[in-house]
Enzyme design. Sequence first.
Site, PDB file in Angstrom:
ATOM      1  CG  ASP A   1      -5.112   1.906   4.233  1.00 56.35           C
ATOM      2  OD1 ASP A   1      -5.861   1.739   5.219  1.00 56.35           O
ATOM      3  OD2 ASP A   1      -5.105   2.949   3.557  1.00 56.35           O
TER       4      ASP A   1
ATOM      5  CG  HIS B   1      -7.194   7.001   4.980  1.00 52.04           C
ATOM      6  ND1 HIS B   1      -7.655   6.223   3.942  1.00 52.04           N
ATOM      7  CD2 HIS B   1      -8.289   7.505   5.593  1.00 52.04           C
ATOM      8  CE1 HIS B   1      -8.974   6.273   3.926  1.00 52.04           C
ATOM      9  NE2 HIS B   1      -9.375   7.032   4.912  1.00 52.04           N
TER      10      HIS B   1
ATOM     11  CD  GLU C   1      -1.849   6.330   2.641  1.00 50.72           C
ATOM     12  OE1 GLU C   1      -2.407   7.314   2.097  1.00 50.72           O
ATOM     13  OE2 GLU C   1      -2.438   5.271   2.896  1.00 50.72           O
TER      14      GLU C   1
ATOM     15  CG  HIS D   1      -1.419  10.863   3.997  1.00 48.71           C
ATOM     16  ND1 HIS D   1      -0.693  11.898   4.531  1.00 48.71           N
ATOM     17  CD2 HIS D   1      -1.291  10.973   2.639  1.00 48.71           C
ATOM     18  CE1 HIS D   1      -0.144  12.604   3.553  1.00 48.71           C
ATOM     19  NE2 HIS D   1      -0.497  12.073   2.403  1.00 48.71           N
TER      20      HIS D   1
ATOM     21  CG  ASP E   1      -1.955   1.120   1.118  1.00 51.27           C
ATOM     22  OD1 ASP E   1      -2.969   0.911   0.420  1.00 51.27           O
ATOM     23  OD2 ASP E   1      -1.752   2.200   1.708  1.00 51.27           O
TER      24      ASP E   1
END
Length: 208
Positions: free
Chosen positions: A157, A152, A15, A62, A13
């Site tokens: 996540d 987030h 961000e 986030h 994942d």
Amino acid sequence: MALLAGERVVVMDTETTGMSPSDGHGLVEVAAITLVDGLPGEKWSSLVRPGRPIPPDATAVHGITDAMVAEAPLPAEVARQLRERCGDATVVLHNAPFDLPFLIELLRGAGVSPLMNPLVDTLGLARGFAGEGGNSLQALRARYKLPAEAAHRALGDALTTARLLVLLADRWERERGTRSLLELAAASQDVMRQTTRRDGAQRPLGVR
């Protein structure tokens, strides 16, 4: 978990500072969780120095600030670590069309080998079953009553995506007769190509 038996997969994942690397945005965090036989193994995450200010609307999603990434590893260092962890394992993402461009740019910038691994998109797996509500990661977590993680943030996540993979792989095997991890990967991408609706997965600033 027969589909995942004997398999090593890497669930990832990200961000970011925004929606697309083509607009100059970059990663601020990435996480990878290794599953072996469907069971979680090594967990890894790293902040990333993006080389540009993080917009306030991204931080609002986030919670990552410029101060938090000021001393974070440079993208090339993170890219090398991430690529080594992936090896030739199947990669799992939720809403891969969002994450992949950032990951491709990260690896390209570091001059490491591209990510040509088989890919399972848990968004495609989820869309393969009709159901009420959206298929964003947090909507699916609530629908399937998965444990709450830090939403987030890349590691939280990724943990949710890993649990979702195990659950959905079992459903695809039982209800759709899927026989292998490669077949599951192909099915997930077929569904992504065939679906045009946006049910919350293509979220602002990558919100899953």
